[in-house]
Design a protein around this motif. Sequence first.
Motif, PDB file in Angstrom:
ATOM      1  N   GLY A 199      44.361  40.767  64.132  1.00 22.52           N
ATOM      2  CA  GLY A 199      44.401  39.341  64.431  1.00 22.52           C
ATOM      3  C   GLY A 199      44.012  38.951  65.841  1.00 22.52           C
ATOM      4  N   ALA A 200      43.908  39.915  66.767  1.00 24.21           N
ATOM      5  CA  ALA A 200      43.499  39.600  68.143  1.00 24.21           C
ATOM      6  C   ALA A 200      42.088  40.086  68.461  1.00 24.21           C
ATOM      7  CB  ALA A 200      44.487  40.196  69.147  1.00 24.21           C
ATOM      8  N   ILE A 201      41.405  40.669  67.488  1.00 23.56           N
ATOM      9  CA  ILE A 201      40.053  41.172  67.754  1.00 23.56           C
ATOM     10  C   ILE A 201      39.131  40.054  68.215  1.00 23.56           C
ATOM     11  CG2 ILE A 201      37.981  42.042  66.578  1.00 23.56           C
ATOM     12  CD1 ILE A 201      39.753  44.034  65.115  1.00 23.56           C
ATOM     13  N   SER A 202      39.234  38.890  67.581  1.00 25.08           N
ATOM     14  CA  SER A 202      38.345  37.782  67.953  1.00 25.08           C
ATOM     15  C   SER A 202      38.666  37.219  69.334  1.00 25.08           C
ATOM     16  CB  SER A 202      38.428  36.670  66.905  1.00 25.08           C
ATOM     17  OG  SER A 202      39.732  36.120  66.856  1.00 25.08           O
ATOM     18  N   LYS A 203      39.830  37.568  69.886  1.00 21.19           N
ATOM     19  CA  LYS A 203      40.233  37.073  71.216  1.00 21.19           C
ATOM     20  C   LYS A 203      39.989  38.088  72.334  1.00 21.19           C
ATOM     21  CE  LYS A 203      41.854  33.207  69.580  1.00 21.19           C
ATOM     22  NZ  LYS A 203      41.139  31.938  69.855  1.00 21.19           N
ATOM     23  N   ALA A 261      34.953  52.805  71.578  1.00 21.23           N
ATOM     24  CA  ALA A 261      35.145  52.266  70.225  1.00 21.23           C
ATOM     25  C   ALA A 261      36.445  51.479  70.163  1.00 21.23           C
ATOM     26  CB  ALA A 261      35.166  53.394  69.194  1.00 21.23           C
ATOM     27  N   ILE A 262      36.429  50.422  69.348  1.00 17.76           N
ATOM     28  CA  ILE A 262      37.626  49.650  69.000  1.00 17.76           C
ATOM     29  C   ILE A 262      37.874  49.910  67.519  1.00 17.76           C
ATOM     30  CG2 ILE A 262      38.633  47.341  68.793  1.00 17.76           C
ATOM     31  CD1 ILE A 262      36.611  46.520  71.069  1.00 17.76           C
ATOM     32  N   VAL A 263      39.042  50.450  67.187  1.00 17.01           N
ATOM     33  CA  VAL A 263      39.283  50.968  65.834  1.00 17.01           C
ATOM     34  C   VAL A 263      40.511  50.311  65.212  1.00 17.01           C
ATOM     35  CG1 VAL A 263      39.657  53.048  64.454  1.00 17.01           C
ATOM     36  CG2 VAL A 263      38.287  53.185  66.547  1.00 17.01           C
ATOM     37  N   VAL A 292      39.231  55.141  73.610  1.00 25.58           N
ATOM     38  CA  VAL A 292      39.203  54.545  72.278  1.00 25.58           C
ATOM     39  C   VAL A 292      40.418  53.624  72.148  1.00 25.58           C
ATOM     40  CG1 VAL A 292      39.272  54.948  69.788  1.00 25.58           C
ATOM     41  CG2 VAL A 292      37.999  56.514  71.269  1.00 25.58           C
ATOM     42  N   ILE A 293      40.176  52.409  71.699  1.00 26.64           N
ATOM     43  CA  ILE A 293      41.260  51.445  71.469  1.00 26.64           C
ATOM     44  C   ILE A 293      41.589  51.431  69.985  1.00 26.64           C
ATOM     45  CG2 ILE A 293      41.884  48.997  71.507  1.00 26.64           C
ATOM     46  CD1 ILE A 293      40.054  48.674  73.955  1.00 26.64           C
ATOM     47  N   PHE A 294      42.867  51.574  69.671  1.00 18.89           N
ATOM     48  CA  PHE A 294      43.329  51.481  68.293  1.00 18.89           C
ATOM     49  C   PHE A 294      44.069  50.161  68.095  1.00 18.89           C
ATOM     50  CE2 PHE A 294      43.482  56.243  68.926  1.00 18.89           C
ATOM     51  CZ  PHE A 294      42.332  56.492  68.212  1.00 18.89           C
ATOM     52  N   ASP A 295      43.567  49.320  67.195  1.00 16.74           N
ATOM     53  CA  ASP A 295      44.175  48.043  66.803  1.00 16.74           C
ATOM     54  C   ASP A 295      44.115  46.987  67.911  1.00 16.74           C
ATOM     55  OD1 ASP A 295      44.798  48.810  64.202  1.00 16.74           O
ATOM     56  OD2 ASP A 295      46.799  49.532  64.746  1.00 16.74           O
ATOM     57  N   MET A 296      43.997  45.729  67.467  1.00 17.30           N
ATOM     58  CA  MET A 296      44.152  44.550  68.328  1.00 17.30           C
ATOM     59  C   MET A 296      44.794  43.491  67.443  1.00 17.30           C
ATOM     60  SD  MET A 296      40.598  44.123  70.474  1.00 17.30           S
ATOM     61  CE  MET A 296      40.220  45.171  71.876  1.00 17.30           C
ATOM     62  N   GLY A 297      46.123  43.417  67.493  1.00 18.81           N
ATOM     63  CA  GLY A 297      46.831  42.624  66.502  1.00 18.81           C
ATOM     64  C   GLY A 297      47.496  41.373  67.039  1.00 18.81           C
ATOM     65  N   LEU A 298      47.927  40.557  66.081  1.00 12.73           N
ATOM     66  CA  LEU A 298      48.596  39.286  66.348  1.00 12.73           C
ATOM     67  C   LEU A 298      50.078  39.417  66.006  1.00 12.73           C
ATOM     68  CD1 LEU A 298      48.171  36.106  66.824  1.00 12.73           C
ATOM     69  CD2 LEU A 298      47.969  35.979  64.335  1.00 12.73           C
ATOM     70  N   ASN A 299      50.947  38.833  66.825  1.00 14.17           N
ATOM     71  CA  ASN A 299      52.365  38.721  66.480  1.00 14.17           C
ATOM     72  C   ASN A 299      52.572  37.352  65.849  1.00 14.17           C
ATOM     73  OD1 ASN A 299      55.114  38.681  66.248  1.00 14.17           O
ATOM     74  ND2 ASN A 299      55.543  39.283  68.360  1.00 14.17           N
ATOM     75  N   LEU A 300      52.498  37.324  64.529  1.00 12.36           N
ATOM     76  CA  LEU A 300      52.467  36.048  63.810  1.00 12.36           C
ATOM     77  C   LEU A 300      53.729  35.219  64.035  1.00 12.36           C
ATOM     78  CD1 LEU A 300      50.575  34.471  61.960  1.00 12.36           C
ATOM     79  CD2 LEU A 300      51.729  35.515  60.000  1.00 12.36           C
ATOM     80  N   SER A 301      54.874  35.881  64.190  1.00  7.16           N
ATOM     81  CA  SER A 301      56.122  35.136  64.362  1.00  7.16           C
ATOM     82  C   SER A 301      56.106  34.297  65.641  1.00  7.16           C
ATOM     83  CB  SER A 301      57.323  36.084  64.366  1.00  7.16           C
ATOM     84  OG  SER A 301      57.279  36.943  65.491  1.00  7.16           O
ATOM     85  N   GLN A 357      49.844  44.932  67.584  1.00  3.54           N
ATOM     86  CA  GLN A 357      49.611  46.343  67.892  1.00  3.54           C
ATOM     87  C   GLN A 357      48.354  46.514  68.747  1.00  3.54           C
ATOM     88  OE1 GLN A 357      52.178  47.795  66.604  1.00  3.54           O
ATOM     89  NE2 GLN A 357      52.644  46.104  65.232  1.00  3.54           N
ATOM     90  N   MET A 358      48.422  47.379  69.731  1.00  6.16           N
ATOM     91  CA  MET A 358      47.237  47.779  70.494  1.00  6.16           C
ATOM     92  C   MET A 358      47.599  48.993  71.340  1.00  6.16           C
ATOM     93  SD  MET A 358      44.723  45.529  72.957  1.00  6.16           S
ATOM     94  CE  MET A 358      43.399  46.301  73.898  1.00  6.16           C
ATOM     95  N   THR A 359      46.806  50.036  71.207  1.00  6.35           N
ATOM     96  CA  THR A 359      47.010  51.282  71.950  1.00  6.35           C
ATOM     97  C   THR A 359      45.642  51.798  72.382  1.00  6.35           C
ATOM     98  OG1 THR A 359      48.955  51.833  70.610  1.00  6.35           O
ATOM     99  CG2 THR A 359      47.933  53.639  71.823  1.00  6.35           C
ATOM    100  N   ALA A 360      45.559  52.333  73.590  1.00  9.20           N
ATOM    101  CA  ALA A 360      44.310  52.941  74.058  1.00  9.20           C
ATOM    102  C   ALA A 360      44.559  54.391  74.414  1.00  9.20           C
ATOM    103  CB  ALA A 360      43.756  52.185  75.264  1.00  9.20           C
ATOM    104  N   VAL A 361      43.619  55.236  74.055  1.00  8.26           N
ATOM    105  CA  VAL A 361      43.677  56.657  74.395  1.00  8.26           C
ATOM    106  C   VAL A 361      42.482  56.972  75.287  1.00  8.26           C
ATOM    107  CG1 VAL A 361      43.682  59.017  73.523  1.00  8.26           C
ATOM    108  CG2 VAL A 361      44.805  57.205  72.200  1.00  8.26           C
ATOM    109  N   ARG A 362      42.773  57.509  76.477  1.00  6.73           N
ATOM    110  CA  ARG A 362      41.700  57.955  77.381  1.00  6.73           C
ATOM    111  C   ARG A 362      41.629  59.467  77.352  1.00  6.73           C
ATOM    112  NH1 ARG A 362      40.867  59.870  82.642  1.00  6.73           N
ATOM    113  NH2 ARG A 362      43.089  59.774  83.200  1.00  6.73           N
ATOM    114  N   ALA A 363      40.453  59.973  77.031  1.00  3.62           N
ATOM    115  CA  ALA A 363      40.202  61.409  77.054  1.00  3.62           C
ATOM    116  C   ALA A 363      39.061  61.639  78.042  1.00  3.62           C
ATOM    117  CB  ALA A 363      39.832  61.914  75.669  1.00  3.62           C
ATOM    118  N   GLY A 364      39.385  62.095  79.243  1.00  5.56           N
ATOM    119  CA  GLY A 364      38.374  62.216  80.286  1.00  5.56           C
ATOM    120  C   GLY A 364      37.878  60.842  80.681  1.00  5.56           C
ATOM    121  N   ASP A 365      36.560  60.619  80.554  1.00  2.00           N
ATOM    122  CA  ASP A 365      35.975  59.324  80.912  1.00  2.00           C
ATOM    123  C   ASP A 365      35.794  58.404  79.710  1.00  2.00           C
ATOM    124  OD1 ASP A 365      35.719  60.072  83.598  1.00  2.00           O
ATOM    125  OD2 ASP A 365      33.803  61.085  83.201  1.00  2.00           O
ATOM    126  N   ASP A 366      36.273  58.820  78.542  1.00  2.00           N
ATOM    127  CA  ASP A 366      36.055  58.058  77.306  1.00  2.00           C
ATOM    128  C   ASP A 366      37.368  57.475  76.789  1.00  2.00           C
ATOM    129  OD1 ASP A 366      33.252  58.688  77.133  1.00  2.00           O
ATOM    130  OD2 ASP A 366      33.868  60.728  76.585  1.00  2.00           O
TER     131      ASP A 366
END
Length: 448
Positions: free
Chosen positions: A88-92, A76-78, A28-37, A17-26
């Motif tokens: 699972g992908a935050i460290s990468k 922010a990364i949330v 926020v990233i939601f999730d940084m995940g791993l596809n374990l399969s 999972q990973m989604t980014a929302v841009r509001a104006g110049d700001d």
Amino acid sequence: MEIEIATIGGYEEVGRQMTAVRAGDDIVIFDMGLNLSQVLIHDNVETEKMHSLDLIDMGAIPDDRVMSDLEGDVQAIVPTHGHLDHIGAISKLAHRYDAPIVASPFTLELVKGQIEGEQKFGVDNDLVEMESGETMQIGEECELEFVHVTHSIIDAINPVLHTPEGSVVYGLDKRIDHDPVLEDPIDMERFREIGREGEGVLCYIEDCTNAGRKGRTPSESVARRHLKDAMQSMEDYDGGIVATTFSSHVSRVSSLVEFAKDIGREPILLGRSMEQYSGTAERMGRVNFPDDLGMFGHRKSVDRAFKRVMNEGKENFLPIVTGHQGEPRAMLTRMGRGETPYDIENGDKVIFSARVIPEPTNEGQRYQSEQLLRMQGARIYDDIHVSGHLREEGHYEMMQALQPQHIIPAHQDMKGFAPYVSLAESQGYKVGRDLHVTSNGNTIQLVE
């Protein structure tokens, strides 16, 4: 204010999972995940030693190159909770962004563990703890809020980005649970308030995992009663009983530990992730385990524990082990292959307090694991579980609470989106207008 959503990962699969929302110049990233399969189908892959580009090529972590198309700065990364398909992908990837990682306390501890285990990249992003119900300023005009939700892991939240154009609610991974085992019920009152205050909800990004299942998802307390009934039925059995569940599901693990004591057996937690999640929860005071509960993660200490069980009698113990999805290197799979000192004998009970994740790799591995156990005479107790995801009625309830202007289905592939699309259409949404079915790597302009 321009509002743009980048759907980076988790829009063609269950995972990464990973989604980014841009509001104006700001941004926020939601999730940084791993596809374990995508990792498990390769033999002996050690992700902590691999480069992010190789993992992107494998389809194991999100391809975040679309971020270069967003004109703004990441604030922010949330991560929403501590499951690997969300952290699972935050460290990468996190080191690429000059932004803090903001998470609830238990999730943040698990993120720290991911970062400490990383052997390829140095991740020195600031780590910011934020409780549900709290807010954080994002740029000059936006605000980030954490709303408490219930899932199959403690301390899960749905983050809400409040913008001048309305709120963006990132709604992945929850069930509406009014009677959970270890924590507070879901904060539906706050969701209803968000749906009716200010400009309302501009966009709702929703997890579609169980959208095709009728009714509502039962509470964790229902799974607890089911588990208690099953284990009490085994009270007079004088052979081996083994249980497995999601190691991150601390509420379920605590129930297994309690009921093991009730039927006169000593519980032991076995497996690296079992020790990691339950040990972290215990250190943080989020669960009260017996003082003498053994937790063993390393191979040698696990084997010593198994030898003790065999020497003192299997009838005196309940090993609670990893391997509910049939993962090749997990404890239960090794037990099925005869690679541990624990002997499974005819009539021994194996409790799967988990359902197989509906994905071909998991289904194949789980089938193989069960067959290996049956070949040794094990009796399988299956599906003593409730899901952590909303069913149909829960989705209706969330739509009614939030009344979003736009909806983006997530956490599935195109086939998995179909039931949710039908459900949203029944509520007046229309694909291409305010219901946005998308893929990884796309951007959706909500406000120009």
